[in-house]
Design a protein around this motif. Structure first.
Motif, PDB file in Angstrom:
ATOM      1  N   MET B   1      58.165-106.353  10.825  1.00 61.95           N
ATOM      2  CA  MET B   1      58.897-105.336  10.108  1.00 61.95           C
ATOM      3  C   MET B   1      59.792-105.904   9.016  1.00 61.95           C
ATOM      4  O   MET B   1      60.493-105.188   8.341  1.00 61.95           O
ATOM      5  CB  MET B   1      59.772-104.520  11.078  1.00 61.95           C
ATOM      6  CG  MET B   1      59.015-103.467  11.871  1.00 61.95           C
ATOM      7  SD  MET B   1      58.168-102.276  10.846  1.00 61.95           S
ATOM      8  CE  MET B   1      59.537-101.442  10.072  1.00 61.95           C
ATOM      9  N   ASN B   3      60.652-108.139   5.510  1.00 66.65           N
ATOM     10  CA  ASN B   3      59.990-108.625   4.306  1.00 66.65           C
ATOM     11  C   ASN B   3      60.387-110.072   4.036  1.00 66.65           C
ATOM     12  O   ASN B   3      61.065-110.707   4.858  1.00 66.65           O
ATOM     13  CB  ASN B   3      60.293-107.701   3.119  1.00 66.65           C
ATOM     14  CG  ASN B   3      61.780-107.610   2.845  1.00 66.65           C
ATOM     15  OD1 ASN B   3      62.525-108.475   3.288  1.00 66.65           O
ATOM     16  ND2 ASN B   3      62.198-106.582   2.143  1.00 66.65           N
ATOM     17  N   SER B   9      63.505-103.017   6.741  1.00 65.92           N
ATOM     18  CA  SER B   9      63.330-101.741   6.053  1.00 65.92           C
ATOM     19  C   SER B   9      64.429-100.799   6.538  1.00 65.92           C
ATOM     20  O   SER B   9      64.775-100.806   7.718  1.00 65.92           O
ATOM     21  CB  SER B   9      61.965-101.154   6.406  1.00 65.92           C
ATOM     22  OG  SER B   9      61.981 -99.767   6.238  1.00 65.92           O
ATOM     23  N   PRO B  10      65.003-100.014   5.608  1.00 64.28           N
ATOM     24  CA  PRO B  10      66.100 -99.131   6.022  1.00 64.28           C
ATOM     25  C   PRO B  10      65.662 -98.086   7.048  1.00 64.28           C
ATOM     26  O   PRO B  10      66.502 -97.491   7.698  1.00 64.28           O
ATOM     27  CB  PRO B  10      66.533 -98.457   4.710  1.00 64.28           C
ATOM     28  CG  PRO B  10      65.956 -99.288   3.623  1.00 64.28           C
ATOM     29  CD  PRO B  10      64.717 -99.911   4.186  1.00 64.28           C
ATOM     30  N   VAL B  11      64.342 -97.864   7.156  1.00 71.44           N
ATOM     31  CA  VAL B  11      63.912 -96.868   8.134  1.00 71.44           C
ATOM     32  C   VAL B  11      63.449 -97.505   9.451  1.00 71.44           C
ATOM     33  O   VAL B  11      63.083 -96.808  10.378  1.00 71.44           O
ATOM     34  CB  VAL B  11      62.789 -95.953   7.570  1.00 71.44           C
ATOM     35  CG1 VAL B  11      63.339 -95.089   6.452  1.00 71.44           C
ATOM     36  CG2 VAL B  11      61.587 -96.753   7.116  1.00 71.44           C
ATOM     37  N   PHE B  14      64.881 -96.347  12.784  1.00 72.50           N
ATOM     38  CA  PHE B  14      64.454 -95.123  13.469  1.00 72.50           C
ATOM     39  C   PHE B  14      63.287 -95.368  14.412  1.00 72.50           C
ATOM     40  O   PHE B  14      62.781 -94.442  15.035  1.00 72.50           O
ATOM     41  CB  PHE B  14      64.071 -94.054  12.425  1.00 72.50           C
ATOM     42  CG  PHE B  14      65.191 -93.743  11.472  1.00 72.50           C
ATOM     43  CD1 PHE B  14      66.387 -93.224  11.961  1.00 72.50           C
ATOM     44  CD2 PHE B  14      65.065 -93.966  10.114  1.00 72.50           C
ATOM     45  CE1 PHE B  14      67.424 -92.937  11.092  1.00 72.50           C
ATOM     46  CE2 PHE B  14      66.100 -93.683   9.242  1.00 72.50           C
ATOM     47  CZ  PHE B  14      67.290 -93.168   9.732  1.00 72.50           C
ATOM     48  N   ILE B  16      60.982 -96.113  17.470  1.00 72.55           N
ATOM     49  CA  ILE B  16      61.105 -95.843  18.907  1.00 72.55           C
ATOM     50  C   ILE B  16      60.603 -97.078  19.648  1.00 72.55           C
ATOM     51  O   ILE B  16      59.466 -97.529  19.427  1.00 72.55           O
ATOM     52  CB  ILE B  16      60.240 -94.624  19.297  1.00 72.55           C
ATOM     53  CG1 ILE B  16      60.698 -93.371  18.542  1.00 72.55           C
ATOM     54  CG2 ILE B  16      60.254 -94.412  20.796  1.00 72.55           C
ATOM     55  CD1 ILE B  16      61.941 -92.750  19.042  1.00 72.55           C
ATOM     56  N   THR B  32      62.673 -94.640  26.326  1.00 70.09           N
ATOM     57  CA  THR B  32      62.816 -95.426  25.092  1.00 70.09           C
ATOM     58  C   THR B  32      64.287 -95.535  24.684  1.00 70.09           C
ATOM     59  O   THR B  32      65.171 -95.000  25.356  1.00 70.09           O
ATOM     60  CB  THR B  32      62.051 -94.744  23.958  1.00 70.09           C
ATOM     61  OG1 THR B  32      62.651 -93.469  23.737  1.00 70.09           O
ATOM     62  CG2 THR B  32      60.591 -94.547  24.297  1.00 70.09           C
ATOM     63  N   SER B 117      68.099 -88.074  14.640  1.00 65.94           N
ATOM     64  CA  SER B 117      67.368 -88.386  13.412  1.00 65.94           C
ATOM     65  C   SER B 117      65.864 -88.249  13.654  1.00 65.94           C
ATOM     66  O   SER B 117      65.053 -88.560  12.779  1.00 65.94           O
ATOM     67  CB  SER B 117      67.697 -89.803  12.946  1.00 65.94           C
ATOM     68  OG  SER B 117      67.139 -90.735  13.839  1.00 65.94           O
ATOM     69  N   GLN B 118      65.496 -87.815  14.847  1.00 66.08           N
ATOM     70  CA  GLN B 118      64.081 -87.619  15.183  1.00 66.08           C
ATOM     71  C   GLN B 118      63.720 -86.156  14.983  1.00 66.08           C
ATOM     72  O   GLN B 118      64.237 -85.275  15.683  1.00 66.08           O
ATOM     73  CB  GLN B 118      63.830 -88.038  16.645  1.00 66.08           C
ATOM     74  CG  GLN B 118      63.930 -89.527  16.876  1.00 66.08           C
ATOM     75  CD  GLN B 118      62.759 -90.287  16.279  1.00 66.08           C
ATOM     76  OE1 GLN B 118      61.640 -89.789  16.222  1.00 66.08           O
ATOM     77  NE2 GLN B 118      63.016 -91.504  15.813  1.00 66.08           N
ATOM     78  N   ILE B 119      62.805 -85.911  14.046  1.00 62.71           N
ATOM     79  CA  ILE B 119      62.440 -84.522  13.734  1.00 62.71           C
ATOM     80  C   ILE B 119      61.906 -83.800  14.962  1.00 62.71           C
ATOM     81  O   ILE B 119      62.179 -82.612  15.153  1.00 62.71           O
ATOM     82  CB  ILE B 119      61.414 -84.464  12.564  1.00 62.71           C
ATOM     83  CG1 ILE B 119      61.057 -83.009  12.188  1.00 62.71           C
ATOM     84  CG2 ILE B 119      60.140 -85.211  12.895  1.00 62.71           C
ATOM     85  CD1 ILE B 119      62.136 -82.277  11.462  1.00 62.71           C
ATOM     86  N   LEU B 186      68.866 -88.644   8.942  1.00 61.87           N
ATOM     87  CA  LEU B 186      67.940 -89.611   8.325  1.00 61.87           C
ATOM     88  C   LEU B 186      68.542 -90.177   7.038  1.00 61.87           C
ATOM     89  O   LEU B 186      68.628 -91.401   6.859  1.00 61.87           O
ATOM     90  CB  LEU B 186      66.609 -88.908   8.028  1.00 61.87           C
ATOM     91  CG  LEU B 186      65.564 -89.730   7.277  1.00 61.87           C
ATOM     92  CD1 LEU B 186      64.924 -90.731   8.232  1.00 61.87           C
ATOM     93  CD2 LEU B 186      64.498 -88.832   6.668  1.00 61.87           C
ATOM     94  N   THR B 190      69.984 -93.956   6.637  1.00 63.06           N
ATOM     95  CA  THR B 190      69.221 -94.780   5.694  1.00 63.06           C
ATOM     96  C   THR B 190      70.157 -95.355   4.640  1.00 63.06           C
ATOM     97  O   THR B 190      70.102 -96.547   4.308  1.00 63.06           O
ATOM     98  CB  THR B 190      68.115 -93.931   5.029  1.00 63.06           C
ATOM     99  OG1 THR B 190      67.347 -93.319   6.055  1.00 63.06           O
ATOM    100  CG2 THR B 190      67.221 -94.792   4.165  1.00 63.06           C
ATOM    101  N   VAL B 194      70.960 -99.176   3.687  1.00 62.46           N
ATOM    102  CA  VAL B 194      70.706 -99.718   2.351  1.00 62.46           C
ATOM    103  C   VAL B 194      71.934-100.468   1.851  1.00 62.46           C
ATOM    104  O   VAL B 194      71.836-101.604   1.370  1.00 62.46           O
ATOM    105  CB  VAL B 194      70.311 -98.592   1.374  1.00 62.46           C
ATOM    106  CG1 VAL B 194      70.330 -99.099  -0.062  1.00 62.46           C
ATOM    107  CG2 VAL B 194      68.923 -98.059   1.728  1.00 62.46           C
TER     108      VAL B 194
END
Lengths: 201, 253
Positions: B1, B3, B9-11, B14, B16, B32, B117-119, B186, B190, B194
């Motif tokens: 995950m 780079n 990554s900023p996401v 989220f 699980i 979880t 933050s979980q839809i 979210l 995020t 960032v």
């Protein structure tokens, strides 16, 4: 979770444009897509949401809310009760004060009545005493007047005798005539009667 | 995950991650990180609310005052938006508010997880509210419930058009309710990630450039304060909208 990739694609397709900016971050990530849209995680999340929210609901409904509600209700009742007590005490005090004031008024009236009566009685007594003294004085005056009248008549009667004797003496000395006292007395009284008549006229 | 710069990554926050693998009827129901923070939200709020009321003083202390304040806040919300008929639903509304408030707040602690933050989580709650209030409305008013979609006093010509709009707006309710909370969480988390990542990256450059990392760091502090506000506000918004939907169901406008 790669077998879910096609599900994920459909999920992305139905997601609102608000996610567009967020998905831009995926560029650098090795695995594309928002983790939220990985529907393989959904059954587990739904399962635990139902279980834990259910448990939470039971705890809140059976333990937390009745307890806080009871405390608030009890406090409200205590405050209302205290206010009621204060109101009762205040009205009691007002009642006692009114009673005290009416009692005081009654006592004042009684005292005034009593004073009036006493004054009246005293006046009556004084008047009675006055009348008694006046009667006594009147009696005394009357008896004195009677005594005076008696003395006057006596004196007048004696005056006749004295006048007669003086006349006898005067006649004897002047004329040498001896008269009896009865004669002299008769003459004197006739003269006195004449004088009295003249005096009366 | 990660780079090449070692920046997440900023996401990625989220994601699980299963803590205990479980399966039920062929479905993966692993416990979880998301489940853990649901459990914490319920656990922490329950322990707080119960222990704060343990002494049940007539004159409340600090903790009891806070517990009573939350209770009074929700009670007042139900009273003013639903009225006395909302009383039976108060425990549910209270649980909803406490669950969301503690979930959002715990999610702001670094290294924690924000299940709101979980839809799927927000949508499940919104759908439950939507289905619930619709059942309540149908049970209470029967077929008369459908008059809800006919605005009173509208010109006859416009009525078919307005019915379509009313029906759409009614069925959009669970979507807007869930997306509002989810998108706020979210976007907020995020953004925090960032700015935090930026601060770390700039400071990693060394030398004078390190001073430049102060800028995103200060911004991060301000944003964290803003996110605390958003966390409380979104719990409130979700709850008060639930109250309003319930009011519509009970009183039909």
């Amino acid at each position: 979770m790669t077998e879910n990739r096609r599900y994920r694609l459909t999920a992305i397709a139905v997601t609102l444009p608000t996610l567009m900016s967020a998905t831009a971050f995926e560029a650098g990530a090795s695995e594309p897509g928002l983790p939220q849209l990985d529907i393989a995680t959904w059954p587990s999340q739904l399962f635990w949401l139902v279980v834990l929210f259910g448990v939470g609901y039971l705890v809140m409904a059976k333990m937390v809310t009745p307890r806080i509600g009871a405390v608030l209700e009890k406090r409200r009742q205590t405050l209302d009760g205290d206010l009621e007590k204060a109101r009762t005490a205040s009205s009691d005090a007002a009642k006692t004060r009114a009673e005290y004031e009416s009692d005081l008024e009654k006592a004042r009236n009684n005292a005034a009545e009593f004073a009036k009566q006493a004054a009246m009685e005293a006046t009556k007594k004084a008047e009675a005493a006055d009348a008694k003294v006046a009667r006594k004085l009147a009696d005394k005056v009357a008896s004195a007047e009677a005594a005076l009248a008696k003395a006057k008549t006596e004196a007048l009667a004696n005056l006749n005798d004295v006048a007669a004797e003086a006349a006898i003496d005067a006649v004897a000395a002047l004329a040498g005539i001896k008269t009896t006292s009865s004669q002299a007395s008769k003459t004197a009284s006739s003269i006195a009667t004449k004088l009295a008549k003249q005096g009366a006229n | 995950m990660s780079n090449s710069e070692g920046m997440h990554s900023p996401v990625a926050q989220f994601e699980i991650k299963p803590l205990v693998e479980l399966s039920l009827g062929g479905y993966d129901v692993s416990f979880t990180n998301s489940s853990l923070f649901m459990l914490l939200a319920i656990g922490v709020s329950s322990i707080f609310l119960i222990s704060a009321m343990r002494r049940a003083d007539m004159v409340p202390g600090r903790m009891q005052g806070m517990a009573e304040m939350i209770y009074e806040f929700v009670a007042e919300m139900v009273r003013s938006n639903v009225g006395s008929e909302g009383r039976p639903y108060f425990p549910f509304i209270f649980t909803l508010f406490v669950f969301l408030l503690f979930g959002n707040m715990l999610g702001l602690i670094p290294y924690s997880y924000t299940f709101t933050s979980q839809i799927i989580v927000t949508f499940a709650m919104a759908a439950f509210v939507f289905v619930g209030v619709t059942i309540i409305a149908l049970y209470k008013h029967g077929l008369h419930f459908f008059s809800f979609f006919v605005p009173a006093g509208a010109p006859k010509v416009l009525i078919p058009f307005l019915i379509v709009i009313e029906v759409i707006s009614y069925f959009v309710r669970p979507v807007s309710l869930s997306v509002r909370l989810f998108a706020n969480m979210l976007a907020g988390h995020t953004m925090l990630k960032v700015f935090a990542g930026l601060a770390v990256m700039i400071s990693g450059a060394g030398g004078l450039a390190m001073a430049g990392s102060l800028l995103p760091f200060v911004a991060l502090i301000g944003l964290t304060g803003l996110e605390v506000l958003v966390a409380a506000l979104q719990a409130y918004v979700f709850t008060i909208l639930t109250c309003m939907y319930l009011n519509d169901a009970l009183h039909l406008h």
